[in-house]
Design a protein around this motif. Structure first.
Motif, PDB file in Angstrom:
ATOM      1  N   LEU A   4       3.781  -7.147  23.989  1.00  0.00           N
ATOM      2  CA  LEU A   4       2.457  -7.467  24.524  1.00  0.00           C
ATOM      3  C   LEU A   4       1.403  -6.541  23.925  1.00  0.00           C
ATOM      4  O   LEU A   4       0.300  -6.982  23.592  1.00  0.00           O
ATOM      5  CB  LEU A   4       2.464  -7.346  26.047  1.00  0.00           C
ATOM      6  N   ALA A   5       1.742  -5.261  23.804  1.00  0.00           N
ATOM      7  CA  ALA A   5       0.799  -4.325  23.210  1.00  0.00           C
ATOM      8  C   ALA A   5       0.499  -4.698  21.767  1.00  0.00           C
ATOM      9  O   ALA A   5      -0.643  -4.593  21.297  1.00  0.00           O
ATOM     10  CB  ALA A   5       1.357  -2.898  23.289  1.00  0.00           C
ATOM     11  N   ARG A   6       1.505  -5.153  21.066  1.00  0.00           N
ATOM     12  CA  ARG A   6       1.315  -5.537  19.670  1.00  0.00           C
ATOM     13  C   ARG A   6       0.394  -6.752  19.562  1.00  0.00           C
ATOM     14  O   ARG A   6      -0.481  -6.811  18.698  1.00  0.00           O
ATOM     15  CB  ARG A   6       2.678  -5.858  19.053  1.00  0.00           C
ATOM     16  N   TYR A   7       0.583  -7.736  20.442  1.00  0.00           N
ATOM     17  CA  TYR A   7      -0.182  -8.981  20.333  1.00  0.00           C
ATOM     18  C   TYR A   7      -1.569  -8.888  20.961  1.00  0.00           C
ATOM     19  O   TYR A   7      -2.484  -9.603  20.547  1.00  0.00           O
ATOM     20  CB  TYR A   7       0.594 -10.125  20.990  1.00  0.00           C
ATOM     21  N   THR A   8      -1.726  -8.028  21.984  1.00  0.00           N
ATOM     22  CA  THR A   8      -2.999  -7.978  22.698  1.00  0.00           C
ATOM     23  C   THR A   8      -3.840  -6.768  22.343  1.00  0.00           C
ATOM     24  O   THR A   8      -5.052  -6.770  22.574  1.00  0.00           O
ATOM     25  CB  THR A   8      -2.753  -7.968  24.217  1.00  0.00           C
ATOM     26  N   GLY A   9      -3.221  -5.710  21.808  1.00  0.00           N
ATOM     27  CA  GLY A   9      -3.954  -4.488  21.530  1.00  0.00           C
ATOM     28  C   GLY A   9      -4.121  -3.600  22.741  1.00  0.00           C
ATOM     29  O   GLY A   9      -4.705  -2.507  22.651  1.00  0.00           O
ATOM     30  N   PRO A  11      -2.875  -0.900  25.180  1.00  0.00           N
ATOM     31  CA  PRO A  11      -1.804   0.107  25.097  1.00  0.00           C
ATOM     32  C   PRO A  11      -0.878   0.106  26.306  1.00  0.00           C
ATOM     33  O   PRO A  11       0.248   0.594  26.230  1.00  0.00           O
ATOM     34  CB  PRO A  11      -2.575   1.431  24.984  1.00  0.00           C
ATOM     35  N   ASP A  12      -1.341  -0.440  27.436  1.00  0.00           N
ATOM     36  CA  ASP A  12      -0.500  -0.476  28.642  1.00  0.00           C
ATOM     37  C   ASP A  12      -0.618  -1.850  29.300  1.00  0.00           C
ATOM     38  O   ASP A  12      -1.200  -2.006  30.375  1.00  0.00           O
ATOM     39  CB  ASP A  12      -0.927   0.626  29.609  1.00  0.00           C
ATOM     40  N   PRO A  13      -0.088  -2.878  28.659  1.00  0.00           N
ATOM     41  CA  PRO A  13      -0.252  -4.239  29.185  1.00  0.00           C
ATOM     42  C   PRO A  13       0.618  -4.462  30.420  1.00  0.00           C
ATOM     43  O   PRO A  13       1.693  -3.887  30.560  1.00  0.00           O
ATOM     44  CB  PRO A  13       0.209  -5.124  28.016  1.00  0.00           C
ATOM     45  N   GLN A  14       0.114  -5.328  31.303  1.00  0.00           N
ATOM     46  CA  GLN A  14       0.856  -5.672  32.515  1.00  0.00           C
ATOM     47  C   GLN A  14       0.909  -7.196  32.628  1.00  0.00           C
ATOM     48  O   GLN A  14      -0.106  -7.875  32.438  1.00  0.00           O
ATOM     49  CB  GLN A  14       0.170  -5.092  33.764  1.00  0.00           C
ATOM     50  N   ALA A  15       2.079  -7.712  32.938  1.00  0.00           N
ATOM     51  CA  ALA A  15       2.234  -9.157  33.176  1.00  0.00           C
ATOM     52  C   ALA A  15       2.005  -9.418  34.649  1.00  0.00           C
ATOM     53  O   ALA A  15       2.640  -8.801  35.514  1.00  0.00           O
ATOM     54  CB  ALA A  15       3.627  -9.612  32.765  1.00  0.00           C
ATOM     55  N   THR A  16       1.065 -10.314  34.967  1.00  0.00           N
ATOM     56  CA  THR A  16       0.743 -10.617  36.356  1.00  0.00           C
ATOM     57  C   THR A  16       0.852 -12.106  36.596  1.00  0.00           C
ATOM     58  O   THR A  16       0.718 -12.925  35.681  1.00  0.00           O
ATOM     59  CB  THR A  16      -0.681 -10.155  36.708  1.00  0.00           C
TER      60      THR A  16
END
Length: 209
Positions: A4-9, A11-16
């Motif tokens: 997710l960090a790679r695709y969204t940029g 650094p601390d992505p969360q899936a909600t």
């Protein structure tokens, strides 16, 4: 999270929220086969070939041309008007127009045969993909409804046996590990189902006219 960090940029992505619904409707997908890009492109090629057939047939009909001219001249001679008619006759049709018509008709018919072959191949591919999807769904249901519950029940029994002093810690931990492995396998099977649904939807359910 690394993906997710790679695709969204972030650094601390969360899936909600809940995951998207990945329903596969075989009836709708089969009904939409003719709208797939491969068949639409072939339909366009057939339309061009059929237009060539009509053009070739038109060349076999006589072509009438009428021309009218009007000229102003010196008053002592008077004005002049003329009418001309010309007819282009399709001579030697057996050697000229007929072969062209036959060749155009052959190309159009070949295009229709190619389309049918492409359609049958797409239907066969869709049926195979749907069969794989059904198999993965069955394996997922088996994992959720049978394998994981059995592993959980076995782990609970062994944990109770260990608490009662009837089982050593190593055996109890093994069954707990077995439960974790069963749950991971269920997640893997869920991922197979999701990948199937995405691939089928993108391949057969997109680009409707």
């Amino acid at each position: 999270r690394a993906r997710l960090a790679r695709y969204t940029g972030d650094p601390d992505p969360q899936a909600t929220g809940d995951p998207p619904m990945l329903d596969v409707d075989p009836i709708r997908l089969r009904a939409g086969i003719d709208a797939l890009p491969a068949l639409r492109a072939q339909d366009a090629r057939i339309a061009v070939a059929e237009a060539d057939v009509r053009l070739a047939r038109a060349d076999k009909r006589p072509d009438w041309k009428v021309g009218v001219t009007y000229g102003r001249r010196d008053p002592m001679y008077g004005d002049m008007a003329s009418v001309g008619v010309s007819i282009d006759l399709p001579l030697f049709a057996g050697k000229r127009q007929n072969p062209r018509i036959a060749a155009s008709e052959s190309l159009a018919q070949g295009g229709r045969f190619d389309r049918e072959a492409i359609r049958r191949e797409l239907v066969a591919q869709l049926d195979a993909d749907l069969a794989d999807h059904a198999m993965h769904l069955s394996r997922l249901r088996n994992a959720r409804e049978t394998l994981v519950p059995l592993a959980r029940h076995r782990a609970e029994l062994d944990r109770d046996s260990y608490g009662a002093g009837k089982l050593d810690l190593g055996a109890a931990l093994l069954t707990t590990l077995g439960l974790a492995e069963a749950e991971v396998e269920a997640l893997n099977r869920e991922a197979d189902v999701a990948r199937d649904a995405v691939r089928i939807t993108i391949t057969y359910g997109e680009e409707r006219p």
